[in-house]
Design a protein around this motif. Structure first.
Motif, PDB file in Angstrom:
ATOM      1  N   LEU A   1     -28.897  37.736 -19.690  1.00 24.85           N
ATOM      2  CA  LEU A   1     -29.980  37.106 -20.431  1.00 24.85           C
ATOM      3  C   LEU A   1     -30.551  37.695 -21.316  1.00 24.85           C
ATOM      4  CD1 LEU A   1     -31.421  35.048 -17.517  1.00 24.85           C
ATOM      5  CD2 LEU A   1     -29.539  34.234 -19.362  1.00 24.85           C
ATOM      6  N   TYR A   2     -30.729  39.211 -21.072  1.00 22.39           N
ATOM      7  CA  TYR A   2     -31.390  39.994 -22.149  1.00 22.39           C
ATOM      8  C   TYR A   2     -30.524  40.353 -23.327  1.00 22.39           C
ATOM      9  CZ  TYR A   2     -33.079  44.531 -24.008  1.00 22.39           C
ATOM     10  OH  TYR A   2     -33.493  45.524 -24.952  1.00 22.39           O
ATOM     11  N   LYS A   3     -29.155  40.632 -22.809  1.00 20.55           N
ATOM     12  CA  LYS A   3     -28.288  40.835 -24.114  1.00 20.55           C
ATOM     13  C   LYS A   3     -27.971  39.626 -25.012  1.00 20.55           C
ATOM     14  CE  LYS A   3     -26.688  44.399 -24.982  1.00 20.55           C
ATOM     15  NZ  LYS A   3     -27.274  45.217 -25.675  1.00 20.55           N
ATOM     16  N   VAL A   4     -27.867  38.500 -24.306  1.00 23.30           N
ATOM     17  CA  VAL A   4     -27.266  37.190 -25.145  1.00 23.30           C
ATOM     18  C   VAL A   4     -28.422  36.693 -26.216  1.00 23.30           C
ATOM     19  CG1 VAL A   4     -28.260  35.275 -23.752  1.00 23.30           C
ATOM     20  CG2 VAL A   4     -25.911  35.106 -24.822  1.00 23.30           C
ATOM     21  N   GLU A   5     -29.567  37.132 -25.855  1.00 24.28           N
ATOM     22  CA  GLU A   5     -30.549  36.892 -27.098  1.00 24.28           C
ATOM     23  C   GLU A   5     -30.213  37.550 -28.414  1.00 24.28           C
ATOM     24  OE1 GLU A   5     -34.815  38.265 -28.371  1.00 24.28           O
ATOM     25  OE2 GLU A   5     -34.681  38.243 -26.375  1.00 24.28           O
ATOM     26  N   GLU A   6     -29.506  38.469 -28.586  1.00 23.96           N
ATOM     27  CA  GLU A   6     -28.971  38.911 -29.790  1.00 23.96           C
ATOM     28  C   GLU A   6     -27.972  38.165 -30.506  1.00 23.96           C
ATOM     29  OE1 GLU A   6     -26.772  42.751 -28.668  1.00 23.96           O
ATOM     30  OE2 GLU A   6     -28.779  43.849 -28.093  1.00 23.96           O
ATOM     31  N   ARG A   7     -27.427  37.360 -29.469  1.00 32.24           N
ATOM     32  CA  ARG A   7     -26.392  36.451 -30.321  1.00 32.24           C
ATOM     33  C   ARG A   7     -27.061  35.250 -31.037  1.00 32.24           C
ATOM     34  NH1 ARG A   7     -23.300  40.028 -28.507  1.00 32.24           N
ATOM     35  NH2 ARG A   7     -21.376  39.717 -27.062  1.00 32.24           N
ATOM     36  N   LEU A   8     -28.231  34.954 -30.481  1.00 30.70           N
ATOM     37  CA  LEU A   8     -28.986  33.908 -31.066  1.00 30.70           C
ATOM     38  C   LEU A   8     -29.961  34.151 -32.226  1.00 30.70           C
ATOM     39  CD1 LEU A   8     -30.209  32.506 -27.675  1.00 30.70           C
ATOM     40  CD2 LEU A   8     -28.706  31.196 -29.224  1.00 30.70           C
TER      41      LEU A   8
END
Length: 465
Positions: free
Chosen positions: A211-218
């Motif tokens: 969840l921490y890493k996927v923020e970058e995709r948004l």
């Protein structure tokens, strides 16, 4: 009533409402689910409108007084006011246009009031000409969804961190309690209760990191891309300035997308986020199933742990207390997994330059984020922190089981170990007693091999060093 006009004609709109004719038609057209558009999404759209008004004023496209009125109205919405004015169903045709227009109209009419006009007096502040200037639903809506999702990801990630810590505390608390490990619902080999909780903590730790890493995709914003990402009808300076301004107001690391055509028409990033939410739901669901099994009973089940008692469990069976928190978490998990399928179907159903099904994606994604955040909190607060172990029950089940026979295999081979197990089963005696009866090893070596705590560590129990 007041009279408002649009492409299709005139309609009467109640005087007291802030929305207008576009919203009125949408309410009539989409009496579908009864769900309102997410308040977080509305807040994100209002933030974009505020930034757009400010930038358009700085560039000379809007009078400063008019822009200031829009900005004040946007701030009010972001503070939670006028929520009863956002009346369009969450499920709607038009790729989110009805939601965008609902916000445009509420902002316009509230700004008109602030300028001492009457609602519907769009010569003062127009929902499209002023509030929606240099914008399209097609760049505003997906950008707002990205912002809203990032806002909701943060508390979910924090909640996972708290849950992980609680599971690690239980791991330490139960480190000395040995019990039966089970595979395929059958007795397997010994395990420490703390080791089981360490596995739960590890799973949640992975979810937290994902969840921490996927923020970058948004973090890619498409503002200024307007209808299909080409930037038609948007000043070039506006495109750069509005994305910077939104980043400042949102407090997150948004950046203007290098390819706004891609970002506007493709929704795969939301599928990616949803997939990680599904992974969290899977881990929460599996853990909840385990907790229900291990606490089953209290006398005729496994009964190795005791869950906190939260409420009476039956309207007919006195004294019954059910594992309601894990049951609720299981239902959240089912819901999130179903929502993930809906998001995937909606994302792949977009055609050419736009995905018309963004409202469905937004509804399910933001709802999944919200319910998972709540689920993680109640699982931690109302269940995990209060779990108690029944050491005597764990020991009794272990002693009565045949799980220790596996430790004999390196010493006597699989076939002879099977005879020991069969002998113990038929005579209802322990593995130790059966091994002694069959004289498979000297007693001292049998005891060393059948040390249950040695079986919970890597290596061969009872093997001379």
């Amino acid at each position: 009533m007041r009279i408002e006009k649009d492409l299709l004609g005139e309609r009467e709109v109640p005087l007291e409402v802030y929305y207008g004719i576009h919203t009125l038609r949408a309410v009539e057209n989409f009496p579908l689910s009864g769900y309102r558009v997410s308040a977080v999404l509305i807040k994100a759209i209002a933030l974009i409108k505020k930034a757009a008004a400010e930038v358009n004023a700085e560039l000379g496209y809007l009078p400063k007084e008019l822009a200031q009125a829009i900005m004040v109205a946007a701030d009010e919405i972001m503070d939670g006011k006028w929520q009863d004015q956002f009346v369009v169903d969450a499920l709607q045709g038009g790729a989110g246009t009805s939601t965008n227009m609902n916000v445009n109209e509420v902002l316009a009419n509230r700004a008109i009031e602030l300028l001492s006009g009457q609602r519907g007096e769009y010569s003062l502040v127009h929902p499209l000409n002023h509030v929606n200037m240099h914008q399209s639903t097609n760049d505003v809506y997906p950008t707002a969804l990205r912002i809203a999702a990032i806002w909701l990801l943060k508390p979910l990630s924090n909640g996972c961190a708290v849950l992980q810590e609680s599971l690690q505390e239980k791991e330490a608390q139960f480190a000395g309690i040995i019990k039966v490990g089970r595979t395929e619902m059958q007795d397997a080999v010994p395990i420490m209760l703390g080791q089981e909780f360490s596995a739960y903590a590890g799973a949640i730790a992975r979810d937290r990191w994902r969840l921490y890493k996927v923020e970058e995709r948004l973090r890619q914003a498409a503002l200024g891309g307007t209808a299909i990402g080409t930037g038609l009808n948007a000043d070039k300076k506006y495109i750069f300035m509005v994305n910077d301004r939104v980043r400042q107001y949102a407090g997150i690391g948004l950046a203007r997308a290098e390819n706004m055509i891609d970002v506007i028409q493709n929704a795969d990033v939301f599928v990616e986020v949803s997939g990680l939410l599904k992974a969290l739901a899977v881990n929460l669901g599996k853990m909840s199933h385990d907790l229900r099994l291990m606490s089953s009973g209290p006398r005729a089940g496994i009964g190795e742990i005791q869950l906190p008692e939260r409420q009476a469990g039956s309207s007919i069976m006195p004294g019954k207390v059910n594992p309601i928190i894990p049951e609720a978490i299981n239902q959240v998990a089912f819901h999130v997994m179903a929502s993930d399928m809906a998001i995937a179907m909606a994302a792949q159903s977009g055609q050419l330059e736009l995905n018309a099904f963004m409202p469905l994606i937004a509804h399910h994604l933001l709802e999944s984020l919200a319910v998972l955040t709540n689920a993680v909190k109640i699982l931690n607060d109302f269940c995990i922190q209060g779990i108690m172990a029944d050491n005597e029950r764990c020991t009794a089940l272990l002693n009565h089981s045949q799980v220790s026979v596996t430790a004999l295999v390196p010493h006597i081979g699989y076939d002879l170990a099977s005879k020991v197990a069969r002998n113990a089963m038929e005579k209802n005696i322990t593995i130790r007693e059966a091994a002694l009866q069959l004289s498979v090893l000297p007693e001292e070596q049998i005891d060393a091999a059948l040390n249950p705590r040695a079986m919970t560590r890597p290596g061969i129990a009872g093997m001379p060093k």
